[in-house]
Write an enzyme that holds these catalytic residues in place. Structure first.
Site, PDB file in Angstrom:
ATOM      1  N   CYS A  91       0.919  -1.377  -0.008  1.00 29.01           N
ATOM      2  CA  CYS A  91       0.027  -0.016   0.025  1.00 29.01           C
ATOM      3  C   CYS A  91       0.804   1.190  -0.054  1.00 29.01           C
ATOM      4  O   CYS A  91       0.591   2.458   0.531  1.00 29.01           O
ATOM      5  CB  CYS A  91      -0.819  -0.172   1.223  1.00 29.01           C
ATOM      6  SG  CYS A  91      -2.144  -1.181   1.242  1.00 29.01           S
ATOM      7  N   ASN A  92       2.074   1.198  -0.737  1.00 30.37           N
ATOM      8  CA  ASN A  92       3.076   2.407  -0.729  1.00 30.37           C
ATOM      9  C   ASN A  92       3.353   2.512  -2.247  1.00 30.37           C
ATOM     10  O   ASN A  92       4.511   2.087  -2.668  1.00 30.37           O
ATOM     11  CB  ASN A  92       4.000   2.177   0.205  1.00 30.37           C
ATOM     12  CG  ASN A  92       4.773   3.447   0.181  1.00 30.37           C
ATOM     13  OD1 ASN A  92       5.058   4.313  -0.642  1.00 30.37           O
ATOM     14  ND2 ASN A  92       5.435   3.638   1.623  1.00 30.37           N
TER      15      ASN A  92
END
Length: 822
Positions: free
Chosen positions: A394-395
């Site tokens: 999630c980056n």
């Protein structure tokens, strides 16, 4: 440290777990849960919105926990307030929804929302709110922050200077573990750093501390960020679904809130737009009843953390030392040809505890320098009971930066079918994500060694080489801040490659022939093959039924995987979760129209092959198979009781509803002259084919590797791959290049290769787990764990004849024009 048994041991495996995903969630100790249990057993905690004695006890206890949280971050209620949320993401959204954004207008510029590109998705997502309000958005690269403006920003009118701005950055990257200076807080607030130095107005700092505070101390008295979101499961492991927004009281006064829920109102009218919020900052923002029991459990989390570790400083020193050791060894590993084993994604050499957290992010490389897909590494790690995290975490910003993924790559990868969180790890040879190991306060030196041994044993071309020049350089550089440094002298050349006291070295005959040395024509040799075995699997994940001939149905072999076992919640049970399923032997009797289940030591149980929905004892339901929702019908109480007794847990047998149609996901668009391909309860395709030559090659590889067990019985090894069709062959893995084939007179299309998981490690006779054959499959296929090919068949449109497959039938393949199938 006394961790709960179900944390340390996975059911059915009986092996210790090496847990290396503490950045995802850390593990909770037994004493914390016991303390919490004793607490709620002794005390009655009521709803804090009431005023009876139990409710007052809850209120007072929750307020005590708030104070404990502030004390942990070296601040006090006069400076900060604790607003409880469902997690860090909810805390970020709370700031986004209540910040006093000012839209740009003709009178001057409005607010700016600025964020570091190395932020978590939940932080970047704030721009979804600001975009609707006409607020400017600026993404800031990490190296740009310390850039100063050449001259002060020009102020054109009073309105511009009153605009509030928000800068968001992570105290620690959840991707690489890089720590960003906490001094940025005051630098942005005082408009000394970019982008604050170029925009007048009041600047607020949103410091995402979720990843940072699990292993590092945060002093808010020294670094007074305006908004600090955290998630408590990253600190304690329990409770999940609880976080907080720490708000500087000075900043809380500017937040604007429109929605109001129970407990937030001082007064309001239902027939008139009249509402007065409670004066207390916390009361204004905690809508409804807070998760008070979870909050009370935090007290026991802090108590346990202090008792077991002494301080956050001790945790930081311990975890950084483990990460540093792992980094040094991994960065020094070389294949036999001297090429590096890993590409590590970081901005430092793990020397400074102020710059690097307890996270190591990397991709593994083969001896030719090609990236090994992260999903293949994840599968192998699971086989060794090593729990890691893979993907982009999630980056996206950090993932793009470290893996050199352009914006156009992201878009084209999506077009190719890759989405966040899936297992498509390589597209055209380029990685779509990476591997992350992260440490927590209960991590040990043995965890590091287990992980490094796993890498060496499974992904290093032997003999192992250590880059002594680099090792000497890194060992001689003392880490700053007195960080713990484990004994690096204990890494003699090849030690990590030991298995059962012996060094693993490849022999020439174990190396698979390359595509360059064996042509497709040589693989196929222009010859036909023979169907040697035919298997159906009436109940998904249960034993096979071997037949000499069998008709095809509309969804594959007739009655193949039409039933499956589910738990009490309707979740499919497979051998991954319940290996004992392989001991259940289904028998299909076409004469009596029944399916019988047999297992040693129990009386068999029988169910009808065809299910009538008119039977009042049966119920319909929906379950999921490989992400697809399927419609099923329950097979009744008798078989449910039988299965529950054997497996030792409540479970049921369900059957796919006859009228339910489920289409194959991949490959159907390639079907020539075929429409949609219907599936039973299989995962991917109607049929699975394996080649005896490929099995023989793998069997020889296992035998030469001196791994556990004996592998002289080819038939047992064949059983592990749970194929429908087993054929004779002359060349190993020749089937990988086939596009079509006929068995007798029945045509099939090859849909793709079958990606294997740890399920092939289950011995189909004893239900015991082994590391083979998945381990050797990864070795002899250069990290790829595909074995066998999926097939699809559909009847010719103008015939009513039912195709029948027979053992002994000729199998004639056709080679595809391209061998680059999935």
């Amino acid at each position: 440290m006394e961790l709960l048994p179900w944390i340390i041991f996975i059911w059915g495996w009986g092996q210790c777990v090496t847990y290396l995903d503490h950045a995802g969630t850390t593990l909770f100790p037994e004493s914390q849960i016991k303390g919490f249990y004793d607490d709620i057993s002794r005390n009655v905690y009521g709803n804090p919105h009431s005023h009876n004695p139990s409710s007052r006890l809850t209120h007072d206890t929750v307020e005590s926990v708030r104070y404990r949280i502030l004390e942990h971050f070296n601040t006090c209620p006069e400076e900060y307030s604790v607003i409880f949320t469902s997690g860090c993401t909810a805390a970020l959204k709370l700031v986004a929804d209540t910040f006093p954004w000012k839209a740009a207008s003709n009178e001057g510029p409005g607010s700016q929302f600025c964020y570091l590109t190395d932020n978590h998705t939940s932080a970047v997502g704030i721009r979804g709110v600001t975009a609707l309000q006409g607020v400017g958005t600026v993404s800031v690269l990490p190296h740009e922050v310390e850039r100063r403006a050449r001259k002060p920003p020009t102020q054109t009118n009073g309105e511009e200077s009153s605009a509030p701005h928000l800068f968001c950055y992570p105290a620690q990257s959840n991707f690489s573990g890089r720590k960003y200076p906490l001094s940025y807080v005051k630098g942005i607030q005082s408009q000394q750093l970019y982008p604050a130095c170029e925009h007048r107005g009041r600047w607020f700092v949103l410091l995402d501390a979720a990843c940072f505070v699990s292993c590092s101390p945060l002093d808010l008295s020294q670094y007074p960020a305006d908004f600090v979101p955290i998630s408590f499961y990253k600190m304690f492991g329990f409770p999940t679904g609880l976080g907080a927004l720490l708000v500087r009281n000075e900043a809380a006064e500017v937040l604007r809130k429109t929605y109001f829920g129970g407990g937030t109102a001082a007064a309001y009218l239902v027939a008139e737009n009249y509402f007065v919020p409670k004066p207390n900052v916390v009361s204004r923002f905690e809508d409804g009843t807070i998760s008070f029991l979870d909050i009370i459990s935090l007290h026991h989390g802090f108590e346990t953390l202090q008792k077991l570790t002494g301080s956050m400083l001790n945790i930081q020193l311990h975890t950084f030392g483990l990460a540093r050791y792992t980094y040094i060894v991994l960065s020094c590993l070389r294949h036999s040809n001297g090429k590096p084993v890993a590409q590590i994604h970081c901005d430092n050499d793990f020397q400074n505890i102020a710059e690097q957290g307890a996270i190591l992010n990397f991709n593994l490389l083969d001896c030719h320098g090609r990236t090994v897909g992260y999903s293949q590494v994840d599968k192998m790690a699971s086989l060794f009971n090593i729990h890691i995290r893979t993907g982009c975490f999630c980056n996206t910003g950090a993932c793009q930066h470290y893996l050199a993924i352009s914006n156009q790559n992201v878009k084209s990868n999506l077009h190719a079918g890759h989405i966040c969180g899936d297992n498509i790890d390589l597209i055209e040879g380029r990685p779509t994500g990476s591997i992350r190991v992260s440490f927590g306060y209960m991590s040990s030196f043995e965890d590091c060694q287990n992980f490094l041994r796993f890498v060496v044993n499974c992904f290093v071309d032997k003999p192992l080489i250590l880059d002594q020049k680099r090792l000497t350089k890194l060992k001689s550089a003392e880490p700053m801040e007195s960080a713990a440094s484990y004994d690096l002298a204990s890494i003699p050349n090849g030690q990590l490659g030991h298995q059962n006291g012996q060094t693993i070295t490849p022999s020439p005959e174990r190396i698979a022939p390359s595509e360059d040395t064996v042509s497709k024509e040589e693989k196929n040799n222009g010859s036909s093959h023979t169907l040697t075995n035919l298997f159906i699997y009436p109940v998904k994940s249960c034993a096979s039924v071997e037949v000499t001939e069998w008709p095809l149905g509309p969804q594959g072999l007739l009655y193949d995987r039409l039933w499956m076992v589910v738990n009490e919640n309707g979740v499919c049970l497979s051998q991954k979760r319940e290996p004992k399923l392989c001991l259940i032997r289904p028998i299909i009797c076409l004469a009596s129209n029944t399916l019988q289940l047999q297992v040693s030591g129990m009386e068999p149980v029988t169910v009808p092959l065809e299910t009538s929905l008119a039977n009042s004892d049966l119920r319909t339901s929906q379950s999921k198979v490989c992400g697809d929702r399927v419609q099923t019908v329950d097979c009744g109480k008798e078989v449910s009781t039988w299965l529950s007794e054997f497996l030792g847990k409540p479970c049921r047998l369900i059957r796919q509803r006859p009228e339910f149609l489920r289409d194959m996901k991949f490959g159907s668009e390639k079907a020539e002259n075929f429409g949609p391909t219907a599936l039973s309860l299989v995962n991917e395709a109607q049929f699975l084919l394996i080649n005896r030559a490929s099995v023989s090659f793998l069997q020889e590889h296992i035998a030469n590797s001196e791994n556990e067990g004996t592998w002289h019985d080819m038939e047992q090894l064949i059983q592990r791959f749970r194929a429908n069709l087993v054929i004779s062959g002359q060349e190993a893995f020749a089937e990988d290049d086939w596009s079509h084939l006929t068995v007798g007179d029945t045509p099939f299309q090859v849909i793709g290769r079958c990606g294997r998981c740890q399920m092939i490690g289950v011995d189909q006779k004893s239900a015991t787990r082994t590391q083979e054959p998945l381990r050797s499959l990864s070795e002899c296929r250069s990290g790829k764990v595909t074995f066998g090919v999926y097939l699809a068949h559909q009847s010719a449109r103008n015939t009513t004849a039912v195709p029948v497959l027979s053992v002994g039938a000729r199998v004639i393949p056709r080679i595809s024009e391209s061998s680059d199938k999935p």
